[in-house]
Motif scaffolding. Structure first.
Motif, PDB file in Angstrom:
ATOM      1  N   ASN A   7       0.803  -1.230   0.000  1.00 50.75           N
ATOM      2  CA  ASN A   7       0.000   0.000   0.000  1.00 50.75           C
ATOM      3  C   ASN A   7       0.831   1.274   0.000  1.00 50.75           C
ATOM      4  O   ASN A   7       0.287   2.354  -0.195  1.00 50.75           O
ATOM      5  CB  ASN A   7      -1.022   0.003   1.140  1.00 50.75           C
ATOM      6  N   ILE A   8       2.136   1.185   0.155  1.00 48.71           N
ATOM      7  CA  ILE A   8       2.999   2.366   0.074  1.00 48.71           C
ATOM      8  C   ILE A   8       3.164   2.833  -1.381  1.00 48.71           C
ATOM      9  O   ILE A   8       3.524   3.974  -1.631  1.00 48.71           O
ATOM     10  CB  ILE A   8       4.382   2.090   0.711  1.00 48.71           C
ATOM     11  N   ASP A  30      16.578  11.251  -3.657  1.00 50.63           N
ATOM     12  CA  ASP A  30      16.492  11.792  -2.298  1.00 50.63           C
ATOM     13  C   ASP A  30      15.952  13.222  -2.344  1.00 50.63           C
ATOM     14  O   ASP A  30      15.762  13.799  -3.425  1.00 50.63           O
ATOM     15  CB  ASP A  30      17.827  11.666  -1.553  1.00 50.63           C
ATOM     16  N   CYS A  45       6.579  11.057  -4.062  1.00 50.40           N
ATOM     17  CA  CYS A  45       6.439  10.196  -2.874  1.00 50.40           C
ATOM     18  C   CYS A  45       7.166  10.874  -1.723  1.00 50.40           C
ATOM     19  O   CYS A  45       7.966  10.256  -1.012  1.00 50.40           O
ATOM     20  CB  CYS A  45       7.021   8.806  -3.136  1.00 50.40           C
ATOM     21  N   ASP A  46       6.904  12.156  -1.555  1.00 47.63           N
ATOM     22  CA  ASP A  46       7.646  12.992  -0.622  1.00 47.63           C
ATOM     23  C   ASP A  46       7.594  12.525   0.828  1.00 47.63           C
ATOM     24  O   ASP A  46       8.497  12.789   1.583  1.00 47.63           O
ATOM     25  CB  ASP A  46       7.144  14.443  -0.710  1.00 47.63           C
ATOM     26  N   GLY A  47       6.565  11.836   1.221  1.00 46.26           N
ATOM     27  CA  GLY A  47       6.433  11.412   2.608  1.00 46.26           C
ATOM     28  C   GLY A  47       7.133  10.115   2.953  1.00 46.26           C
ATOM     29  O   GLY A  47       7.008   9.631   4.070  1.00 46.26           O
ATOM     30  N   HIS A  48       7.870   9.555   2.006  1.00 47.58           N
ATOM     31  CA  HIS A  48       8.479   8.243   2.224  1.00 47.58           C
ATOM     32  C   HIS A  48       9.985   8.277   1.985  1.00 47.58           C
ATOM     33  O   HIS A  48      10.481   9.034   1.162  1.00 47.58           O
ATOM     34  CB  HIS A  48       7.847   7.205   1.294  1.00 47.58           C
ATOM     35  N   GLY A  49      10.678   7.390   2.681  1.00 46.59           N
ATOM     36  CA  GLY A  49      12.104   7.205   2.478  1.00 46.59           C
ATOM     37  C   GLY A  49      12.348   6.172   1.392  1.00 46.59           C
ATOM     38  O   GLY A  49      11.464   5.390   1.032  1.00 46.59           O
ATOM     39  N   GLU A  52      12.108   2.175   2.461  1.00 48.32           N
ATOM     40  CA  GLU A  52      10.764   1.595   2.528  1.00 48.32           C
ATOM     41  C   GLU A  52      10.133   1.473   1.139  1.00 48.32           C
ATOM     42  O   GLU A  52       9.433   0.498   0.852  1.00 48.32           O
ATOM     43  CB  GLU A  52       9.868   2.373   3.493  1.00 48.32           C
ATOM     44  N   LEU A  53      10.415   2.426   0.268  1.00 47.04           N
ATOM     45  CA  LEU A  53       9.909   2.323  -1.101  1.00 47.04           C
ATOM     46  C   LEU A  53      10.583   1.176  -1.849  1.00 47.04           C
ATOM     47  O   LEU A  53       9.930   0.416  -2.562  1.00 47.04           O
ATOM     48  CB  LEU A  53      10.116   3.642  -1.859  1.00 47.04           C
ATOM     49  N   THR A 125      11.368  11.489  -3.506  1.00 45.85           N
ATOM     50  CA  THR A 125      11.042  10.984  -2.174  1.00 45.85           C
ATOM     51  C   THR A 125      11.379  12.014  -1.105  1.00 45.85           C
ATOM     52  O   THR A 125      11.969  13.053  -1.391  1.00 45.85           O
ATOM     53  CB  THR A 125      11.830   9.690  -1.865  1.00 45.85           C
ATOM     54  N   GLU A 127      13.453  11.219   1.268  1.00 42.45           N
ATOM     55  CA  GLU A 127      14.693  10.693   1.849  1.00 42.45           C
ATOM     56  C   GLU A 127      15.665  11.822   2.165  1.00 42.45           C
ATOM     57  O   GLU A 127      16.014  12.597   1.298  1.00 42.45           O
ATOM     58  CB  GLU A 127      15.360   9.697   0.878  1.00 42.45           C
TER      59      GLU A 127
END
Length: 145
Positions: A7-8, A30, A45-49, A52-53, A125, A127
């Protein structure tokens, strides 16, 4: 919602990965990377590192096993005292996926930028790790998969 899809992964990224062909590249950029100015296509996908992606992406994206190293990082600029420990996380994730002992190629900063310009898409991301950028080369799906 779909079964088996982490779901990410946002719909835009799933669409981009589906459209990619063998040898096309996906950049996981990054937060410092000039993604918008380098991208042919950009997915936010700015809210994720990236770690995890990456864990989610390798569940659905085949990596190219026709090349020695299907992933690339941006080499640390000479004189910069940083040693990006995040690369160890990338290697661990990619090793599980590819069974390669070393799957990361190191590219000089401006070579990395140039290669990113020709990538199929760039994922921007959140990151924060310096030198966290990663390029993935898409492989093929075989009948047994």
């Amino acid at each position: 919602m779909l079964l088996g899809i982490p779901n990410i992964l946002p719909p835009d990224l799933l669409k981009v990965m589906f459209e990619m062909g063998h040898g096309d590249e996906l950049v996981l950029a990054d937060a410092n990377f000039p993604a918008a100015s380098h991208a042919q296509r950009i997915v936010r996908c700015d809210g994720h590192g990236i770690v995890e992606l990456l864990e989610a992406i390798v569940k659905v994206l085949p990596l190219d096993d026709y090349v020695e190293k299907p992933a690339s990082v941006m080499a640390v600029v000479s004189g910069d005292p940083i040693l990006p420990s995040i690369w160890e996380s990338y290697e661990a994730i990619l090793k599980k996926k590819t069974n390669l002992s070393a799957s990361l190629e190191s590219l000089e900063r401006f070579s990395f930028y140039e290669r990113s310009r020709s990538a199929y898409a760039i994922v921007a991301t959140g990151e924060r790790t310096q030198y966290g950028n990663l390029i993935l080369k898409k492989g093929v799906i075989r009948e047994h998969e």
